[in-house]
Write an enzyme that holds these catalytic residues in place. Structure first.
Site, PDB file in Angstrom:
ATOM      1  N   GLY A 243      -6.169 -38.119 -40.958  1.00  0.00           N
ATOM      2  CA  GLY A 243      -5.758 -37.589 -39.656  1.00  0.00           C
ATOM      3  C   GLY A 243      -4.565 -36.657 -39.724  1.00  0.00           C
TER       4      GLY A 243
ATOM      5  NE  ARG B  93     -13.078 -38.673 -35.858  1.00  0.00           N
ATOM      6  CZ  ARG B  93     -12.511 -39.774 -36.291  1.00  0.00           C
ATOM      7  NH1 ARG B  93     -12.583 -40.865 -35.573  1.00  0.00           N
ATOM      8  NH2 ARG B  93     -11.858 -39.792 -37.430  1.00  0.00           N
TER       9      ARG B  93
ATOM     10  CE  LYS C 239       3.506 -48.361 -46.623  1.00  0.00           C
ATOM     11  NZ  LYS C 239       3.484 -49.775 -46.296  1.00  0.00           N
TER      12      LYS C 239
ATOM     13  N   GLY D  61      -9.802 -42.881 -44.012  1.00  0.00           N
ATOM     14  CA  GLY D  61      -9.938 -44.093 -44.823  1.00  0.00           C
ATOM     15  C   GLY D  61     -11.233 -44.094 -45.604  1.00  0.00           C
TER      16      GLY D  61
HETATM   17  P1  AMP Z   1      -0.149 -41.623 -44.773  1.00  0.00           P
HETATM   18  O1  AMP Z   1      -0.729 -42.270 -43.544  1.00  0.00           O
HETATM   19  O2  AMP Z   1       0.155 -42.578 -45.862  1.00  0.00           O
HETATM   20  O3  AMP Z   1      -0.912 -40.411 -45.209  1.00  0.00           O
HETATM   21  O4  AMP Z   1       1.289 -41.127 -44.325  1.00  0.00           O
HETATM   22  C1  AMP Z   1       1.501 -40.151 -43.365  1.00  0.00           C
HETATM   23  C2  AMP Z   1       2.934 -40.224 -42.914  1.00  0.00           C
HETATM   24  O5  AMP Z   1       3.770 -40.025 -44.024  1.00  0.00           O
HETATM   25  C3  AMP Z   1       3.296 -39.173 -41.886  1.00  0.00           C
HETATM   26  O6  AMP Z   1       3.531 -39.795 -40.660  1.00  0.00           O
HETATM   27  C4  AMP Z   1       4.573 -38.557 -42.462  1.00  0.00           C
HETATM   28  O7  AMP Z   1       5.593 -38.417 -41.502  1.00  0.00           O
HETATM   29  C5  AMP Z   1       5.003 -39.557 -43.508  1.00  0.00           C
HETATM   30  N1  AMP Z   1       5.825 -38.947 -44.556  1.00  0.00           N
HETATM   31  C6  AMP Z   1       5.521 -37.883 -45.322  1.00  0.00           C
HETATM   32  N2  AMP Z   1       6.555 -37.564 -46.112  1.00  0.00           N
HETATM   33  C7  AMP Z   1       7.544 -38.439 -45.840  1.00  0.00           C
HETATM   34  C8  AMP Z   1       8.870 -38.616 -46.324  1.00  0.00           C
HETATM   35  N3  AMP Z   1       9.382 -37.806 -47.260  1.00  0.00           N
HETATM   36  N4  AMP Z   1       9.601 -39.619 -45.802  1.00  0.00           N
HETATM   37  C9  AMP Z   1       9.090 -40.441 -44.855  1.00  0.00           C
HETATM   38  N5  AMP Z   1       7.849 -40.324 -44.354  1.00  0.00           N
HETATM   39  C10 AMP Z   1       7.078 -39.333 -44.843  1.00  0.00           C
END
Ligand code: AMP
Length: 400
Positions: free
Chosen positions: A352, A40, A199, A375
């Site tokens: 990230g 960055r 999620k 974000g």
């Molecule tokens: P996000 O910040 O919503 O993009 O989520 C990223 C996180 O999602 C990472 O830390 C991953 O470990 C987690 N993740 C991805 N796939 C899975 C899964 N099948 N079960 C649980 N966590 C997950």
């Protein structure tokens, strides 16, 4: 993209002999005050160079981490030292970001000087967007440049609270908006979005908006299980948002109506518990045992998703398709990173985790654009107004 055509750019403004407050995003990983990744800082160099060549006095301001009060571990001092090496000049450092000491340093600055002031988040007033705090920051200079794309979706004092007659878009910001804006305006087709992560609730708006633009949507990661469950699949103990099943069905119906194909995993790498060394195995869709969890896409899915990637002309990727932090569940995410790197498509990666994944896969330099704002990039694609851009000066209101 409306933002770019409307807002003042660096080349529109004469900076000679002017004091310029530049909001940069030096929110970088530090380990005991040692810089772990300077990406960055390097990305801010074009704007700093432009200002120096134009004869400005440059005052840099950033946030680092989420401190509560002064925290030496999150000081900007190591960044000033590092920036000195990158620029080949001594970058001054102020031990505060407002107050008489900083003002004294600023008053002695001459053309070609660069000053990095202390972490604005040492003051709660920064995130509170406190007008008096913003006024004190604004008092340091005559012109404002915002080059902190990663912080542009936040209405904080240093991103939106500062009111200058001339507030300009920095070069990194311009590049980010250019790339991300082109996705929404005129993507080369087929346009494929790959959305993963934990999620669905975090990315509903993004998925809804992407359905209006993409040709194919690939969904993996934790959020994929909510879609699979909504379709009636057996997902065992995989992460799921039961209150979002109807929403997932809704999104799939909307996509179908728009002629957008949604691709979901056809097999999974499953584990017994959330642990890097948990026993793991590969199972087809709909066959995750009740006491196992899906942690990655399986090899067949890698191939199916890979073929979608191969036929794309534009790819946007946000969110890992598995728990890529654990080696045995990183294969899917790393394979997709490599597959994207191998195509000639325009590839744009945000967030990230995906940035870390392309670095881990060693393919960062084969990606067209790696966004510095996870974000912010999502909010831009969602179609939201970004407060840090909204406050920049419109070209129509500027006369030099
Ligand atoms: P996000 O910040 O919503 O993009 O989520 C990223 C996180 O999602 C990472 O830390 C991953 O470990 C987690 N993740 C991805 N796939 C899975 C899964 N099948 N079960 C649980 N966590 C997950």
């Amino acid at each position: 993209m409306q933002y770019l055509t409307q807002k003042l750019r660096l080349s529109d403004v004469d900076f000679a002999d002017r004091s310029v407050l530049v909001r940069v995003d030096f929110n970088i990983p530090l380990n005991n005050g040692v810089i772990v990744d300077d990406t960055r800082i390097r990305l801010a160099l074009p704007t700093i160079h432009h200002l120096l060549v134009s004869g400005a006095k440059v005052i840099l301001v950033t946030h680092v981490g989420r401190p509560s009060g002064f925290d030496v571990a999150l000081s900007t001092l190591p960044m000033a030292e590092h920036l000195s090496k990158l620029l080949g000049l001594r970058v001054k450092h102020a031990v505060d970001c407002i107050g008489s000491e900083v003002e004294a340093i600023v008053s002695e600055m001459v053309t070609g000087d660069v000053l990095l002031i202390e972490n604005v988040r040492f003051y709660q007033e920064e995130t509170d967007n406190d007008p008096e705090f913003a006024r004190q920051l604004a008092g340091l200079a005559d012109i404002y440049v915002n080059d902190a794309f990663g912080a542009v979706h936040r209405a904080h004092a240093s991103t939106t609270g500062i009111h200058y007659p001339v507030a300009v878009t920095g070069q990194l910001m311009e590049r980010e908006i250019n790339y991300l804006g082109s996705l929404l305006a005129a993507p080369k087709r087929p346009f494929v979005a790959i959305i993963g992560g934990a999620k669905i609730s975090d990315k509903i708006g993004v998925i809804e908006n992407l359905i209006n633009t993409v040709d194919e949507l690939v969904i993996g990661g934790g959020m994929g299980y909510t879609f699979l469950k909504a379709m009636g699949n057996q997902i065992g103990g995989s992460i799921v948002e039961l209150d979002k099943l109807d929403l997932a069905t809704d999104l799939m119906t909307k996509a179908e109506a728009k002629g957008v194909t949604i691709h979901l995993p056809v097999d999974h790498v499953i584990g017994q518990e959330f642990d890097p060394d948990t026993p793991a195995k590969i199972v087809p869709r709909n066959q995750i045992p009740i006491d196992w969890e899906g942690f990655d896409i399986g090899p067949e899915t890698v191939e199916v998703f890979g073929q979608v990637i191969d036929r794309a002309e534009t790819i946007f990727w946000n969110g890992p398709v598995g728990v890529y932090e654990f080696d045995q569940f990183a294969v899917g995410t790393l394979s997709l990173a490599k597959r994207i790197a191998e195509t000639d498509a325009i590839s744009i990666i945000g967030g990230g985790d995906c940035v870390a994944a392309v670095q881990k896969a060693g393919v960062s330099d084969q990606i067209s654009h790696i966004s510095t704002g996870g974000g912010a990039s999502l909010e831009l694609i969602e179609g939201k107004e970004l407060p840090g851009i909204a406050t920049l000066t419109d070209k129509a209101d500027y006369s030099s």
